[in-house]
Write a protein that holds these residues in place. Structure first.
Motif, PDB file in Angstrom:
ATOM      1  N   THR A  85      36.749  39.954  33.287  1.00 11.50           N
ATOM      2  CA  THR A  85      35.953  41.157  33.042  1.00 11.50           C
ATOM      3  C   THR A  85      36.539  41.974  31.890  1.00 11.50           C
ATOM      4  O   THR A  85      37.743  41.910  31.597  1.00 11.50           O
ATOM      5  CB  THR A  85      35.870  42.068  34.285  1.00 11.50           C
ATOM      6  N   GLY A 107      38.314  42.891  39.108  1.00 12.13           N
ATOM      7  CA  GLY A 107      37.346  42.255  38.215  1.00 12.13           C
ATOM      8  C   GLY A 107      37.020  40.881  38.780  1.00 12.13           C
ATOM      9  O   GLY A 107      36.310  40.739  39.766  1.00 12.13           O
ATOM     10  N   SER A 153      44.137  37.769  38.230  1.00 11.34           N
ATOM     11  CA  SER A 153      45.557  38.108  38.147  1.00 11.34           C
ATOM     12  C   SER A 153      46.373  37.029  38.861  1.00 11.34           C
ATOM     13  O   SER A 153      45.826  36.197  39.590  1.00 11.34           O
ATOM     14  CB  SER A 153      45.806  39.451  38.828  1.00 11.34           C
ATOM     15  N   TYR A 178      53.974  39.731  29.391  1.00  7.56           N
ATOM     16  CA  TYR A 178      52.544  40.044  29.274  1.00  7.56           C
ATOM     17  C   TYR A 178      51.923  39.721  30.635  1.00  7.56           C
ATOM     18  O   TYR A 178      52.331  38.763  31.279  1.00  7.56           O
ATOM     19  CB  TYR A 178      51.897  39.211  28.156  1.00  7.56           C
TER      20      TYR A 178
HETATM   21  P1  FAD Z   1      41.643  41.437  37.751  1.00  2.00           P
HETATM   22  O1  FAD Z   1      42.640  40.369  37.949  1.00  2.00           O
HETATM   23  O2  FAD Z   1      40.592  41.574  38.751  1.00  2.00           O
HETATM   24  O3  FAD Z   1      42.392  42.843  37.561  1.00  2.00           O
HETATM   25  C1  FAD Z   1      43.533  42.947  36.740  1.00  2.00           C
HETATM   26  C2  FAD Z   1      44.067  44.386  36.762  1.00  2.00           C
HETATM   27  O4  FAD Z   1      43.132  45.241  36.121  1.00  2.00           O
HETATM   28  C3  FAD Z   1      44.248  44.950  38.161  1.00  2.00           C
HETATM   29  O5  FAD Z   1      45.325  45.837  38.161  1.00  2.00           O
HETATM   30  C4  FAD Z   1      42.960  45.684  38.407  1.00  2.00           C
HETATM   31  O6  FAD Z   1      43.103  46.718  39.347  1.00  2.00           O
HETATM   32  C5  FAD Z   1      42.655  46.221  37.016  1.00  2.00           C
HETATM   33  N1  FAD Z   1      41.228  46.351  36.758  1.00  2.00           N
HETATM   34  C6  FAD Z   1      40.253  45.449  36.939  1.00  2.00           C
HETATM   35  N2  FAD Z   1      39.078  45.949  36.531  1.00  2.00           N
HETATM   36  C7  FAD Z   1      39.329  47.194  36.078  1.00  2.00           C
HETATM   37  C8  FAD Z   1      38.539  48.227  35.515  1.00  2.00           C
HETATM   38  N3  FAD Z   1      37.223  48.073  35.349  1.00  2.00           N
HETATM   39  N4  FAD Z   1      39.143  49.376  35.161  1.00  2.00           N
HETATM   40  C9  FAD Z   1      40.476  49.550  35.316  1.00  2.00           C
HETATM   41  N5  FAD Z   1      41.265  48.617  35.843  1.00  2.00           N
HETATM   42  C10 FAD Z   1      40.707  47.454  36.211  1.00  2.00           C
HETATM   43  N6  FAD Z   1      44.502  36.970  29.259  1.00  2.00           N
HETATM   44  C11 FAD Z   1      44.550  37.107  27.930  1.00  2.00           C
HETATM   45  O7  FAD Z   1      44.865  38.174  27.415  1.00  2.00           O
HETATM   46  N7  FAD Z   1      44.249  36.042  27.119  1.00  2.00           N
HETATM   47  C12 FAD Z   1      43.858  34.850  27.602  1.00  2.00           C
HETATM   48  O8  FAD Z   1      43.590  33.938  26.844  1.00  2.00           O
HETATM   49  C13 FAD Z   1      43.777  34.701  29.006  1.00  2.00           C
HETATM   50  N8  FAD Z   1      43.367  33.536  29.540  1.00  2.00           N
HETATM   51  C14 FAD Z   1      43.255  33.432  30.880  1.00  2.00           C
HETATM   52  C15 FAD Z   1      42.798  32.234  31.432  1.00  2.00           C
HETATM   53  C16 FAD Z   1      42.655  32.094  32.787  1.00  2.00           C
HETATM   54  C17 FAD Z   1      42.154  30.798  33.352  1.00  2.00           C
HETATM   55  C18 FAD Z   1      43.012  33.170  33.633  1.00  2.00           C
HETATM   56  C19 FAD Z   1      42.901  33.034  35.101  1.00  2.00           C
HETATM   57  C20 FAD Z   1      43.493  34.362  33.112  1.00  2.00           C
HETATM   58  C21 FAD Z   1      43.617  34.503  31.736  1.00  2.00           C
HETATM   59  N9  FAD Z   1      44.080  35.679  31.160  1.00  2.00           N
HETATM   60  C22 FAD Z   1      44.129  35.805  29.807  1.00  2.00           C
HETATM   61  C23 FAD Z   1      44.591  36.778  31.991  1.00  2.00           C
HETATM   62  C24 FAD Z   1      43.542  37.834  32.215  1.00  2.00           C
HETATM   63  O9  FAD Z   1      43.291  38.575  31.057  1.00  2.00           O
HETATM   64  C25 FAD Z   1      44.049  38.824  33.251  1.00  2.00           C
HETATM   65  O10 FAD Z   1      44.360  38.148  34.435  1.00  2.00           O
HETATM   66  C26 FAD Z   1      43.007  39.863  33.537  1.00  2.00           C
HETATM   67  O11 FAD Z   1      43.561  40.862  34.342  1.00  2.00           O
HETATM   68  C27 FAD Z   1      41.896  39.196  34.262  1.00  2.00           C
HETATM   69  O12 FAD Z   1      40.773  39.992  34.329  1.00  2.00           O
HETATM   70  P2  FAD Z   1      40.052  40.135  35.723  1.00  2.00           P
HETATM   71  O13 FAD Z   1      38.744  40.666  35.363  1.00  2.00           O
HETATM   72  O14 FAD Z   1      40.091  38.977  36.582  1.00  2.00           O
HETATM   73  O15 FAD Z   1      41.011  41.306  36.314  1.00  2.00           O
END
Ligand code: FAD
Length: 547
Positions: A196, A112, A116, A505
């Motif tokens: 995402t 996304g 992570s 988590y």
């Molecule tokens: P990625 O890091 O790109 O992917 C995460 C995982 O999901 C990987 O295993 C990937 O393979 C898988 N994945 C990605 N897209 C898909 C898809 N379409 N289908 C199936 N699998 C997929 N989390 C919370 O719950 N609450 C918060 O308040 C919160 N705040 C945050 C603040 C910051 C600044 C950051 C950096 C992170 C925060 N997070 C929070 C954590 C966040 O929810 C996770 O890191 C989430 O995985 C990030 O989404 P991403 O789109 O970057 O996923």
């Protein structure tokens, strides 16, 4: 076990690979032609033969590989062989089918935003699918049709039921803008919205609303998923339900989410946002739990949001995630922190709109009356709904401008059972954290109700009606992140020795035993579902569960 490379080694490897690639010409092919000798051990030299069209879309230039080998954590690096920038859902399906149909299947990670911490969206020696490329293609084609808001009449409740269909690659900030434009909104959020939909639904998606609305995964009505066999399936609680529940909180193990249908409600326009300070942890948690309890909420419209933050001696009571306290009050607040070592800050919000405008203050007064916070230290803001939900963004922009965003983030997020939160305070906050004095980050602590989670979903949570999320959201330099990591290990070790049954988590484990322990009674079922939906163990290898 998969090999990990320290960042310095990684840079050497990538520079060598890039050098070789540029020496043989800027290759867009998916094999590292000529560079095989320099690849880290374990990386295949190339992928199996792929359909021409797909092969043309794979990128193995050093920039693409470099990008897909990193994440927000900036701690681990795993190089894929290639990166797919899909222009359509069919590209994603073709890629998964190619791997599944091959006698030498390769791993595939949907990426996304790569927010992570520990390489969860990486694919060592496999292919990373940049999901945001779907979003870019849709935007370039001015195709906002991928976010569709709909309403249906529900004869049972005799009201309209609203929902939005969004791509798995959609950012939550876009969901916010596009739904509020139509006077509607999802009810469950994350603190930060540049994530995402697919990424957060693979974890849970939690924030201050979770106590009331459940996590984001509790507010999904239907999904389209590309499974590990390359099949595109629609699933919901009544259709392919096993896949539906497996995918939600399933850490990307069972399929790639390409569409999610998310429940909507009428959007409020404004928010009363309040912070109050406590010196006593018992008072702080007692009030948090009272405020999230059903009884308390029945007294009025109730709070919409509740979190908590630790204030320790960090130079300012504000942090990058939000500038909240009036500058004129900083000295007074810091005086308290200095005197008590730790101050616990309870943060709540109540939404309102024009209709509710005249009642919101009175309701808040009733709800917050009789709480045990320190007199004279309550602070209120009145902000727009969109600004409230997007409150972390200005801090991000500021850190970006100072070059402080892309630094290591040795984060640790835990769920702690309510019955042991006081022991956690004594052993972790008051002992490990204060003693180590390396808290250059944010520490969140707030409770949620288990009955707002659905146990059929894959997400692992503690076995108590109320549990706390505790987030150590640290930022470090490139040379001292191990100190933070060491503190994280101390915290986990303390919990193990004290018999506190925490769940991580955004989990990160290295052994199958640890994963089995993490998922507990769900583990056997998850293994069966993996065999059913991703039999060749292609998807999301970076989670290191089945690889
Ligand atoms: P990625 O890091 O790109 O992917 C995460 C995982 O999901 C990987 O295993 C990937 O393979 C898988 N994945 C990605 N897209 C898909 C898809 N379409 N289908 C199936 N699998 C997929 N989390 C919370 O719950 N609450 C918060 O308040 C919160 N705040 C945050 C603040 C910051 C600044 C950051 C950096 C992170 C925060 N997070 C929070 C954590 C966040 O929810 C996770 O890191 C989430 O995985 C990030 O989404 P991403 O789109 O970057 O996923």
């Amino acid at each position: 076990m998969e090999e990990r490379y320290p960042i310095s080694t990684y840079f050497i490897i990538v520079s060598i690979i890039s050098g070789v690639i540029s020496a043989v010409g800027k290759s867009k092919s998916y094999s590292y032609s000529g560079s095989a000798n320099f690849l880290p051990p374990g990386l295949p030299k190339s992928l199996p033969p792929l359909p021409n069209l797909l092969a043309d879309m794979l990128n193995s230039d050093s920039d693409s590989i470099h990008f897909a080998s990193s994440d927000f954590g900036n701690i681990v690096r795993h190089a894929p062989v290639a990166v797919l920038r899909p222009s359509s859902l069919n590209d994603v399906i073709s890629l998964v089918k190619s791997s599944y149909g091959s006698s030498t299947p390769f791993t595939i990670a949907a990426r996304g935003c790569g927010h992570s911490i520990r390489g969860q969206a990486m694919a060592h020696g496999g292919v990373v699918v940049e999901m945001l490329s779907l979003r870019e293609h849709a935007m370039n084609n001015n195709n906002r049709g991928r976010t569709v808001v709909s309403s249906v009449y529900d004869s049972h409740t005799q009201k309209n039921r609203h929902y939005v269909d969004v791509g798995g690659d959609t950012l939550w900030i876009d969901v916010l803008h596009e739904t509020t434009e139509q006077g509607l909104t999802p009810v469950s959020w994350t603190d930060y919205l540049y994530l995402t939909v697919g990424g957060t639904l693979s974890n849970a998606g939690i924030s201050g609303q979770t106590f009331r609305t459940g996590p984001q995964i509790s507010n999904v009505q239907e999904l389209d998923v590309v499974t590990g066999t390359g099949e595109l399936l629609t699933c919901s609680p009544s259709n392919n339900s096993e896949l539906f529940y497996a995918v939600l909180g399933g850490l990307g193990q069972f399929g790639i989410i390409t569409r999610a249908r998310i429940a909507l409600e009428p959007a409020p326009t404004r928010v009363k946002w309040i912070r109050m300070l406590y010196k006593d942890f018992g008072d702080f948690t007692r009030d948090q739990e009272r405020l999230i309890s059903d009884n308390r909420r029945k007294q009025s419209k109730g709070l919409n949001y509740l979190e908590g933050i630790l204030l320790v001696n960090q130079g300012s009571p504000d942090n990058w995630r939000s500038s909240f306290f009036p500058p004129s009050e900083h000295a007074r607040i810091l005086g308290l922190v200095k005197k008590h070592g730790i101050i616990y800050c309870l943060e709540v919000a109540m939404y309102y709109d024009d209709h509710y405008h005249d009642y919101v203050d009175k309701d808040l007064e009733d709800l917050l009356g009789g709480l045990g916070d320190i007199p004279g230290f309550r602070f209120t803001k009145d902000v727009s709904y969109v600004d409230f939900l997007n409150r972390v963004r200005p801090g991000e922009i500021q850190l970006q401008s100072q070059g402080l965003w892309d630094v290591p983030h040795p984060w640790l997020n835990l769920f702690v059972p309510r019955s042991r939160i006081s022991d956690f305070n004594d052993g972790v906050f008051k002992n490990i954290v204060l003693r180590n004095n390396i808290t250059t980050g944010i520490i969140l602590v707030y409770p949620m109700n288990r009955n707002k989670w659905d146990d059929r979903m894959s997400a692992a949570i503690p076995d108590e009606e109320v549990f706390y999320t505790v987030g150590f959201l640290q930022a470090s330099g490139f040379h001292d992140w191990q100190e933070f990591d060491q503190q994280n290990r101390q915290i986990i070790q303390f919990c193990e020795e004290a018999g506190i049954s925490i769940k991580q988590y955004l989990p990160h484990y290295r052994t199958r035993e640890d994963w089995a322990k993490h998922f507990g009674v769900k583990w056997c079922n998850l293994c069966q579902q993996k065999t059913q939906f991703d039999p060749k163990k292609i998807l999301s290898p970076g989670q290191m569960i089945f690889s």
